[in-house]
Design a protein around this motif. Structure first.
Motif, mmCIF file in Angstrom:
data_model
loop_
_atom_site.group_PDB
_atom_site.id
_atom_site.type_symbol
_atom_site.label_atom_id
_atom_site.label_comp_id
_atom_site.label_asym_id
_atom_site.label_seq_id
_atom_site.Cartn_x
_atom_site.Cartn_y
_atom_site.Cartn_z
ATOM 1 N N GLY A 27 52.599 114.496 -43.083
ATOM 2 C CA GLY A 27 53.429 115.378 -43.906
ATOM 3 C C GLY A 27 54.866 115.358 -43.448
ATOM 4 N N ARG A 28 55.481 116.527 -43.484
ATOM 5 C CA ARG A 28 56.908 116.619 -43.186
ATOM 6 C C ARG A 28 57.207 116.162 -41.753
ATOM 7 N NH1 ARG A 28 60.715 120.151 -41.171
ATOM 8 N NH2 ARG A 28 59.326 121.779 -40.420
ATOM 9 N N LYS A 29 58.332 115.480 -41.571
ATOM 10 C CA LYS A 29 58.767 115.054 -40.236
ATOM 11 C C LYS A 29 59.756 116.090 -39.682
ATOM 12 C CE LYS A 29 56.600 111.072 -40.221
ATOM 13 N NZ LYS A 29 55.408 110.871 -39.404
ATOM 14 N N PRO A 30 59.966 116.086 -38.363
ATOM 15 C CA PRO A 30 60.982 116.999 -37.811
ATOM 16 C C PRO A 30 62.352 116.732 -38.446
ATOM 17 C CG PRO A 30 59.702 115.975 -36.042
ATOM 18 C CD PRO A 30 59.293 115.288 -37.310
ATOM 19 N N ALA A 55 66.852 108.325 -36.611
ATOM 20 C CA ALA A 55 66.227 107.311 -37.487
ATOM 21 C C ALA A 55 65.223 106.477 -36.691
ATOM 22 C CB ALA A 55 67.306 106.423 -38.107
ATOM 23 N N ASP A 56 65.594 106.103 -35.465
ATOM 24 C CA ASP A 56 64.694 105.286 -34.630
ATOM 25 C C ASP A 56 63.370 106.009 -34.347
ATOM 26 O OD1 ASP A 56 66.653 103.387 -34.514
ATOM 27 O OD2 ASP A 56 67.298 103.842 -32.467
ATOM 28 N N LEU A 57 63.446 107.327 -34.192
ATOM 29 C CA LEU A 57 62.248 108.079 -33.774
ATOM 30 C C LEU A 57 61.436 108.633 -34.945
ATOM 31 C CD1 LEU A 57 63.432 110.170 -30.681
ATOM 32 C CD2 LEU A 57 62.653 107.825 -30.819
ATOM 33 N N GLY A 58 62.010 108.589 -36.136
ATOM 34 C CA GLY A 58 61.312 109.174 -37.278
ATOM 35 C C GLY A 58 61.633 110.652 -37.484
ATOM 36 N N ILE A 59 62.786 111.082 -36.957
ATOM 37 C CA ILE A 59 63.272 112.446 -37.209
ATOM 38 C C ILE A 59 64.235 112.359 -38.391
ATOM 39 C CG2 ILE A 59 64.751 114.289 -36.284
ATOM 40 C CD1 ILE A 59 63.614 113.645 -33.498
ATOM 41 N N GLU A 60 64.087 113.295 -39.332
ATOM 42 C CA GLU A 60 65.002 113.259 -40.474
ATOM 43 C C GLU A 60 66.310 113.937 -40.071
ATOM 44 O OE1 GLU A 60 64.894 114.014 -45.256
ATOM 45 O OE2 GLU A 60 63.179 114.583 -44.030
ATOM 46 N N SER A 61 67.444 113.259 -40.324
ATOM 47 C CA SER A 61 68.710 113.933 -39.995
ATOM 48 C C SER A 61 69.457 114.263 -41.279
ATOM 49 C CB SER A 61 69.567 113.070 -39.066
ATOM 50 O OG SER A 61 69.961 111.889 -39.696
ATOM 51 N N PHE A 62 70.087 115.413 -41.259
ATOM 52 C CA PHE A 62 70.866 115.889 -42.404
ATOM 53 C C PHE A 62 72.297 116.048 -41.920
ATOM 54 C CE2 PHE A 62 66.591 117.734 -42.476
ATOM 55 C CZ PHE A 62 66.107 117.284 -43.686
ATOM 56 N N GLU A 63 73.174 115.186 -42.427
ATOM 57 C CA GLU A 63 74.556 115.220 -41.938
ATOM 58 C C GLU A 63 75.417 116.095 -42.844
ATOM 59 O OE1 GLU A 63 77.266 111.774 -40.153
ATOM 60 O OE2 GLU A 63 77.170 111.710 -42.329
ATOM 61 N N MET A 276 67.104 114.478 -24.730
ATOM 62 C CA MET A 276 66.642 115.861 -24.613
ATOM 63 C C MET A 276 66.885 116.643 -25.920
ATOM 64 S SD MET A 276 65.580 115.017 -21.786
ATOM 65 C CE MET A 276 64.397 116.338 -21.746
ATOM 66 N N LEU A 277 67.942 116.251 -26.640
ATOM 67 C CA LEU A 277 68.173 116.858 -27.962
ATOM 68 C C LEU A 277 67.002 116.534 -28.889
ATOM 69 C CD1 LEU A 277 70.148 118.229 -30.030
ATOM 70 C CD2 LEU A 277 70.959 115.919 -30.539
ATOM 71 N N MET A 278 66.541 115.288 -28.842
ATOM 72 C CA MET A 278 65.411 114.887 -29.685
ATOM 73 C C MET A 278 64.148 115.645 -29.260
ATOM 74 S SD MET A 278 66.721 112.747 -31.790
ATOM 75 C CE MET A 278 68.496 112.947 -31.754
ATOM 76 N N LYS A 279 63.976 115.787 -27.943
ATOM 77 C CA LYS A 279 62.792 116.507 -27.445
ATOM 78 C C LYS A 279 62.825 117.977 -27.918
ATOM 79 C CE LYS A 279 60.174 117.187 -23.170
ATOM 80 N NZ LYS A 279 58.905 116.524 -23.405
ATOM 81 N N ASN A 280 63.993 118.591 -27.817
ATOM 82 C CA ASN A 280 64.119 119.977 -28.286
ATOM 83 C C ASN A 280 63.856 120.082 -29.790
ATOM 84 O OD1 ASN A 280 64.690 121.103 -25.797
ATOM 85 N ND2 ASN A 280 66.906 121.158 -26.096
ATOM 86 N N THR A 281 64.285 119.060 -30.538
ATOM 87 C CA THR A 281 64.067 119.096 -31.993
ATOM 88 C C THR A 281 62.574 119.015 -32.312
ATOM 89 O OG1 THR A 281 66.228 118.056 -32.362
ATOM 90 C CG2 THR A 281 64.658 117.953 -34.185
ATOM 91 N N VAL A 282 61.863 118.179 -31.579
ATOM 92 C CA VAL A 282 60.417 118.069 -31.806
ATOM 93 C C VAL A 282 59.727 119.381 -31.398
ATOM 94 C CG1 VAL A 282 58.323 116.835 -31.095
ATOM 95 C CG2 VAL A 282 60.400 115.559 -31.630
#
Ligand code: NAD
Length: 295
Positions: A27-30, A55-63, A276-282
Motif C-alpha cells: 500500500g502507501r509508502k512513507p 527515490a532510492d529507498l522508495g520513500i515518496e517525496s513532496f517538494e 538518519m532523516l530517512m530512518k526518522n521518516t520510516v
C-alpha cells in the motif's frame, strides 16, 4: 594504525536496511515533504540529495518551493496543510530560512509527530528526558557511527566542542542518557570556554562541531582518543581542479597520528545526516500506521 570511522559505510548499511524494510510495506509508502524557501545554493543541493535518497529507498517525496520573498503566513499555511495531509509522514523545512522569517516560529509550526528533523521543542524536551522521540539527525548519526564501530561511550569522558541546537546540545543529551550506547560523562565547550586545550585533552571521545576549518590540532587531543569531526567547511585549494575543497573542524593528518580512531571529512559524519532523516521518516510512517507501542 588509526582506524577510520567511515560514515559513508555506516550510512550505506542503514539505507540498505531501510530499503529492505520499505520494500515489505504494502500500500502507501512513507512520505516526506521537503520545503525550500528561497535561492540558497547549498540548500538546493541538500534538498536535491534528500529527494534522490528518498527515490532510492522508495520513500515518496513532496517538494515545495517558496520564493525568497514568501511571507511567514504563506509558509505557516503550507506547513499546516502538510500537518493535516495523511500522505505526509515527515516534514523537512530546509534551513536557513530568509532573514525576514522567524526560524523557531516556523519550526514550531511543524506537528511534533511529523518533526523528522527532531527540532520541535516538544521533541527536544522528550530527548532530554530520555523519552522515545525523533532525534535530530546529525547527532543521531554520530551515535550510530560509534555503535557501528563498537565504540561504547559508557563511562567515557565525551567532550563536545559546540553548543548549537542542531548538533552540540542534542548530542550531549543523547550521550548522557542512561541507556545502552550512551552513559557517557559529558562536557560541552563553546566559544567562551577557557583553557579549552586542558579540557579537550581529557576527552576519551572528542567531538568537534564548531565550523572553524581544522581548528582541532594534535596538541589538543589525548593519545588514543576517538575523534569525531562534524565540521564541513569549504576552503580555498588552488591546487585542485575546483579551486576549493571540504575540510572538517579537525586537522585530520596531524590528529590522525594521535587518535585511535577518527572520522574523515568528507565521508565521515556528513553522509549520516540524510540516512538518519530517512530512518526518522520510516519511524514516523510506522507510528502513523500503528499504535505507538506496537513499533
Ligand atoms: P553553529 O555555528 O551553530 O555553532 C558553532 C558552535 O561552536 C557554537 O556553539 C560556538 O559556541 C562554538 N564555538 C565557536 N568557536 C569555538 C571555539 N573556538 N571553541 C569551542 N567552541 C567554539 O554550528 P553548527 O550548526 O553546530 O555546525 C558546526 C559545524 O558542523 C559546521 O562546520 C557545520 O557545517 C557542520 N555541520 C555538519 C552537519 C553534517 O551533516 N555533517 C550538520 C550540521 C552542521
Amino acid at each position: 594504525m588509526t582506524k577510520q570511522l567511515l560514515g559513508k559505510e555506516v550510512s550505506a548499511s542503514i539505507r540498505a536496511e531501510l530499503k529492505t524494510e520499505i520494500d515489505t510495506f504494502t500500500g502507501r509508502k512513507p512520505g516526506l515533504a521537503v520545503i525550500l524557501v528561497g535561492e540558497n545554493p547549498a540548500s538546493k543541493v541538500y534538498v536535491g540529495m534528500k529527494k534522490k535518497t528518498c527515490a532510492d529507498l522508495g520513500i515518496e517525496s513532496f517538494e515545495h518551493i517558496l520564493s525568497q520573498d514568501a511571507t511567514e503566513d504563506e509558509l505557516v499555511a503550507l506547513l499546516n496543510g502538510l500537518n493535516a495531509d495523511d500522505a505526509v509522514d515527515g516534514i523537512l523545512l530546509q534551513l536557513p530560512l530568509p532573514s525576514h522569517m522567524d526560524e523557531d516560529k516556523m519550526l514550531n509550526t511543524i506537528s511534533p509527530e511529523k518533526d523528522v528533523d527532531g527540532f520541535h521543542p516538544q521533541n527536544v524536551g522528550k530527548l532530554l528526558q530520555g523519552q522515545r522521540t525523533f532525534k535530530s539527525c546529525t547527532p543521531y548519526g554520530v551515535m550510530e557511527i560509534l555503535k557501528f564501530y563498537d565504540i561504547d561511550p559508557a563511562g567515557k569522558h565525551v567532550v563536545i566542542l559546540g553548543r548549537s541546537n542542531i548538533v552540540g546540545k542534542p548530542l550531549a543529551a543523547m550521550m548522557v542518557q542512561k541507556e545502552s550506547g550512551a552513559n557517557a560523562t559529558v562536557t560541552i565547550c563553546h566559544s567562551r570556554t577557557q583553557n579549552l586545550e586542558s579540557i579537550t585533552k581529557q576527552a576519551d571521545i572528542l567531538v568537534a562541531a564548531i565550523g572553524i576549518p581544522e581548528y582541532v590540532t594534535a596538541s589538543m587531543v589525548k593519545e588514543g582518543a576517538v575523534v569525531v569531526d562534524v565540521g564541513i567547511n569549504r576552503v580555498d585549494a588552488p591546487e585542485t581542479e575546483k579551486g576549493s575543497k571540504l575540510v572538517g573542524d579537525v586537522a585530520y593528518d596531524e590528529v590522525s597520528s594521535v587518535a585511535s580512531a577518527i572520522t574523515p571529512v568528507p565521508g565521515g559524519v556528513g553522509p549520516m545526516t540524510i540516512a538518519m532523516l530517512m530512518k526518522n521518516t520510516v519511524t514516523a510512517f510506522k507510528e502513523h500506521q500503528a499504535p505507538l507501542d506496537s513499533i
